[in-house]
Design a protein around this motif. Structure first.
Motif, PDB file in Angstrom:
ATOM      1  N   GLU A  80      -1.315   7.266  11.828  1.00 54.41           N
ATOM      2  CA  GLU A  80      -1.897   6.902  10.539  1.00 54.41           C
ATOM      3  C   GLU A  80      -0.963   7.257   9.393  1.00 54.41           C
ATOM      4  O   GLU A  80      -0.244   8.257   9.446  1.00 54.41           O
ATOM      5  CB  GLU A  80      -3.241   7.612  10.346  1.00 54.41           C
ATOM      6  CG  GLU A  80      -4.014   7.116   9.134  1.00 54.41           C
ATOM      7  CD  GLU A  80      -5.373   7.786   8.980  1.00 54.41           C
ATOM      8  OE1 GLU A  80      -6.274   7.164   8.393  1.00 54.41           O
ATOM      9  OE2 GLU A  80      -5.528   8.940   9.429  1.00 54.41           O
ATOM     10  N   VAL A 108      -1.150   8.250   5.559  1.00 51.83           N
ATOM     11  CA  VAL A 108      -2.088   8.737   4.548  1.00 51.83           C
ATOM     12  C   VAL A 108      -1.313   9.152   3.306  1.00 51.83           C
ATOM     13  O   VAL A 108      -0.295   9.849   3.401  1.00 51.83           O
ATOM     14  CB  VAL A 108      -2.908   9.929   5.080  1.00 51.83           C
ATOM     15  CG1 VAL A 108      -3.813  10.502   3.983  1.00 51.83           C
ATOM     16  CG2 VAL A 108      -3.757   9.505   6.275  1.00 51.83           C
ATOM     17  N   ASP A 141      -2.762   3.730   4.820  1.00 51.47           N
ATOM     18  CA  ASP A 141      -4.040   3.324   5.416  1.00 51.47           C
ATOM     19  C   ASP A 141      -5.212   3.923   4.641  1.00 51.47           C
ATOM     20  O   ASP A 141      -6.251   3.297   4.483  1.00 51.47           O
ATOM     21  CB  ASP A 141      -4.137   3.796   6.876  1.00 51.47           C
ATOM     22  CG  ASP A 141      -3.068   3.182   7.752  1.00 51.47           C
ATOM     23  OD1 ASP A 141      -2.971   1.948   7.762  1.00 51.47           O
ATOM     24  OD2 ASP A 141      -2.338   3.925   8.427  1.00 51.47           O
ATOM     25  N   ARG A 142      -5.033   5.177   4.212  1.00 49.02           N
ATOM     26  CA  ARG A 142      -6.039   5.865   3.405  1.00 49.02           C
ATOM     27  C   ARG A 142      -5.352   6.627   2.282  1.00 49.02           C
ATOM     28  O   ARG A 142      -4.187   7.022   2.403  1.00 49.02           O
ATOM     29  CB  ARG A 142      -6.854   6.866   4.245  1.00 49.02           C
ATOM     30  CG  ARG A 142      -7.863   6.229   5.166  1.00 49.02           C
ATOM     31  CD  ARG A 142      -8.753   7.272   5.845  1.00 49.02           C
ATOM     32  NE  ARG A 142      -7.983   8.168   6.701  1.00 49.02           N
ATOM     33  CZ  ARG A 142      -7.973   9.490   6.592  1.00 49.02           C
ATOM     34  NH1 ARG A 142      -8.645  10.094   5.617  1.00 49.02           N
ATOM     35  NH2 ARG A 142      -7.260  10.227   7.435  1.00 49.02           N
ATOM     36  N   TYR A 199      -6.034   9.882  -0.517  1.00 52.82           N
ATOM     37  CA  TYR A 199      -6.814  10.970  -1.099  1.00 52.82           C
ATOM     38  C   TYR A 199      -6.388  11.131  -2.553  1.00 52.82           C
ATOM     39  O   TYR A 199      -5.190  11.197  -2.851  1.00 52.82           O
ATOM     40  CB  TYR A 199      -6.569  12.285  -0.370  1.00 52.82           C
ATOM     41  CG  TYR A 199      -7.199  12.369   1.002  1.00 52.82           C
ATOM     42  CD1 TYR A 199      -8.552  12.682   1.157  1.00 52.82           C
ATOM     43  CD2 TYR A 199      -6.440  12.159   2.145  1.00 52.82           C
ATOM     44  CE1 TYR A 199      -9.127  12.764   2.413  1.00 52.82           C
ATOM     45  CE2 TYR A 199      -7.019  12.244   3.412  1.00 52.82           C
ATOM     46  CZ  TYR A 199      -8.360  12.552   3.535  1.00 52.82           C
ATOM     47  OH  TYR A 199      -8.926  12.633   4.787  1.00 52.82           O
ATOM     48  N   GLU A 245     -11.760   9.649  -1.528  1.00 49.94           N
ATOM     49  CA  GLU A 245     -11.006   9.182  -0.368  1.00 49.94           C
ATOM     50  C   GLU A 245     -11.199   7.672  -0.288  1.00 49.94           C
ATOM     51  O   GLU A 245     -12.330   7.183  -0.271  1.00 49.94           O
ATOM     52  CB  GLU A 245     -11.505   9.849   0.912  1.00 49.94           C
ATOM     53  CG  GLU A 245     -10.803   9.358   2.166  1.00 49.94           C
ATOM     54  CD  GLU A 245     -11.432   9.910   3.441  1.00 49.94           C
ATOM     55  OE1 GLU A 245     -11.132   9.373   4.517  1.00 49.94           O
ATOM     56  OE2 GLU A 245     -12.240  10.873   3.353  1.00 49.94           O
ATOM     57  N   ILE A 246     -10.111   6.944  -0.269  1.00 53.79           N
ATOM     58  CA  ILE A 246     -10.160   5.481  -0.313  1.00 53.79           C
ATOM     59  C   ILE A 246      -9.508   4.892   0.920  1.00 53.79           C
ATOM     60  O   ILE A 246      -8.359   5.230   1.237  1.00 53.79           O
ATOM     61  CB  ILE A 246      -9.462   4.957  -1.586  1.00 53.79           C
ATOM     62  CG1 ILE A 246     -10.224   5.440  -2.826  1.00 53.79           C
ATOM     63  CG2 ILE A 246      -9.354   3.433  -1.564  1.00 53.79           C
ATOM     64  CD1 ILE A 246      -9.489   5.231  -4.116  1.00 53.79           C
ATOM     65  N   LYS A 247     -10.224   4.054   1.606  1.00 51.16           N
ATOM     66  CA  LYS A 247      -9.648   3.332   2.741  1.00 51.16           C
ATOM     67  C   LYS A 247      -9.017   2.050   2.210  1.00 51.16           C
ATOM     68  O   LYS A 247      -9.664   1.237   1.557  1.00 51.16           O
ATOM     69  CB  LYS A 247     -10.735   3.001   3.774  1.00 51.16           C
ATOM     70  CG  LYS A 247     -10.190   2.314   5.011  1.00 51.16           C
ATOM     71  CD  LYS A 247     -11.248   2.168   6.080  1.00 51.16           C
ATOM     72  CE  LYS A 247     -10.734   1.390   7.275  1.00 51.16           C
ATOM     73  NZ  LYS A 247      -9.552   1.995   7.892  1.00 51.16           N
ATOM     74  N   VAL A 248      -7.734   1.895   2.472  1.00 52.50           N
ATOM     75  CA  VAL A 248      -6.991   0.734   1.965  1.00 52.50           C
ATOM     76  C   VAL A 248      -7.318  -0.467   2.854  1.00 52.50           C
ATOM     77  O   VAL A 248      -7.107  -0.420   4.074  1.00 52.50           O
ATOM     78  CB  VAL A 248      -5.483   1.010   1.949  1.00 52.50           C
ATOM     79  CG1 VAL A 248      -4.728  -0.212   1.440  1.00 52.50           C
ATOM     80  CG2 VAL A 248      -5.177   2.229   1.072  1.00 52.50           C
TER      81      VAL A 248
END
Length: 246
Positions: free
Chosen positions: A29, A31, A195-196, A198, A210-213
């Protein structure tokens, strides 16, 4: 999860830098961490790398505590930090050299992959800023750790070179898929790479969102011109502006 950070707190005397930080990085991942200057992002990396110890909380790598322990992550700083008296090849193998026997053939192969084979015997002073960052990244990659922590590695580059390096990083990551934790001040950079995301508050830093792209991979620069990218960028910008104005 590869990395789990739980209720992390860090103070320096009366200065409270990190407050109840919870975040994670999964295997393979990418991040990103966004936050204002002075919010403690680099301190967080010092804690993950074991150069500092938290006042409270736990840092788990593959389920094992690494609080205050060094040698478990790869780290790439803001500046390339290449040794001027070592050639490009010698700089690339440095981390592996410190951890055992360096593999010069693998290092040469990676230099060829990133277009630097002809500079293997050159010295850092002969390289451009972007080339130095590529060397620094390959050095971190060859340290064989499962987690790469990248601390604003492209912040000193001009806009064109920065985009070129972002595209290059994605191409290498797509091939290698090591877990990456990436600090940046740039919303656009975070959205393009991660991918995400913070989002940290001002000091004492807390995770505010927290944002999920949502964008699929592989990605190219045409993504930056889409309406979806622009709208999400504006939403994050507004969130950060409201946080800083409190």
């Amino acid at each position: 999860m590869l990395l789990n950070i739980k209720e992390l707190n860090k103070t320096f005397g009366d200065l409270h830098v990190l407050k109840d930080i919870n975040l994670s990085v999964g295997k393979n991942e990418f991040v990103a961490i966004l936050g204002p200057s002075g919010s403690g992002k680099s301190t967080l990396f010092q804690l993950i790398g074991g150069n500092q110890t938290p006042n409270q909380g736990e840092i788990l790598l593959n389920g094992e505590s690494i609080n205050g322990k060094t040698g478990f992550i790869s780290y790439m700083p803001q500046q390339s930090s290449l040794f001027p008296w070592r050639t490009v090849l010698e700089n690339v193998v440095l981390a592996a050299e410190l951890n055992g026997k360096p593999d010069y053939e693998e290092a040469k192969l990676w230099l060829e992959k990133v277009g630097l084979a002809e500079f293997a015997n050159s010295y850092p002073i002969e390289l451009s800023g972007g080339m130095k960052q590529r060397v620094s990244f390959i050095r971190a990659l060859l340290s064989k750790q499962n987690l790469l922590c990248l601390d604003e590695p492209f912040s000193a580059l001009d806009e064109f070179t920065r985009l070129k390096m972002q595209k290059w990083l994605l191409s290498v990551w797509e091939e290698n898929r090591k877990s990456i934790l990436f600090i940046t001040h740039s919303i656009e950079e975070a959205l393009f790479l991660a991918d995400r995301i913070y989002i940290l508050s001002k000091r004492p830093a807390q995770v505010k969102a927290e944002i999920k792209v949502p964008f699929s991979r592989p990605r190219d620069e045409s993504l930056l011109e889409t309406n979806e990218f622009f709208l999400l960028k504006q939403q994050i910008f507004q969130f950060i502006r409201e946080e800083l104005s409190e």
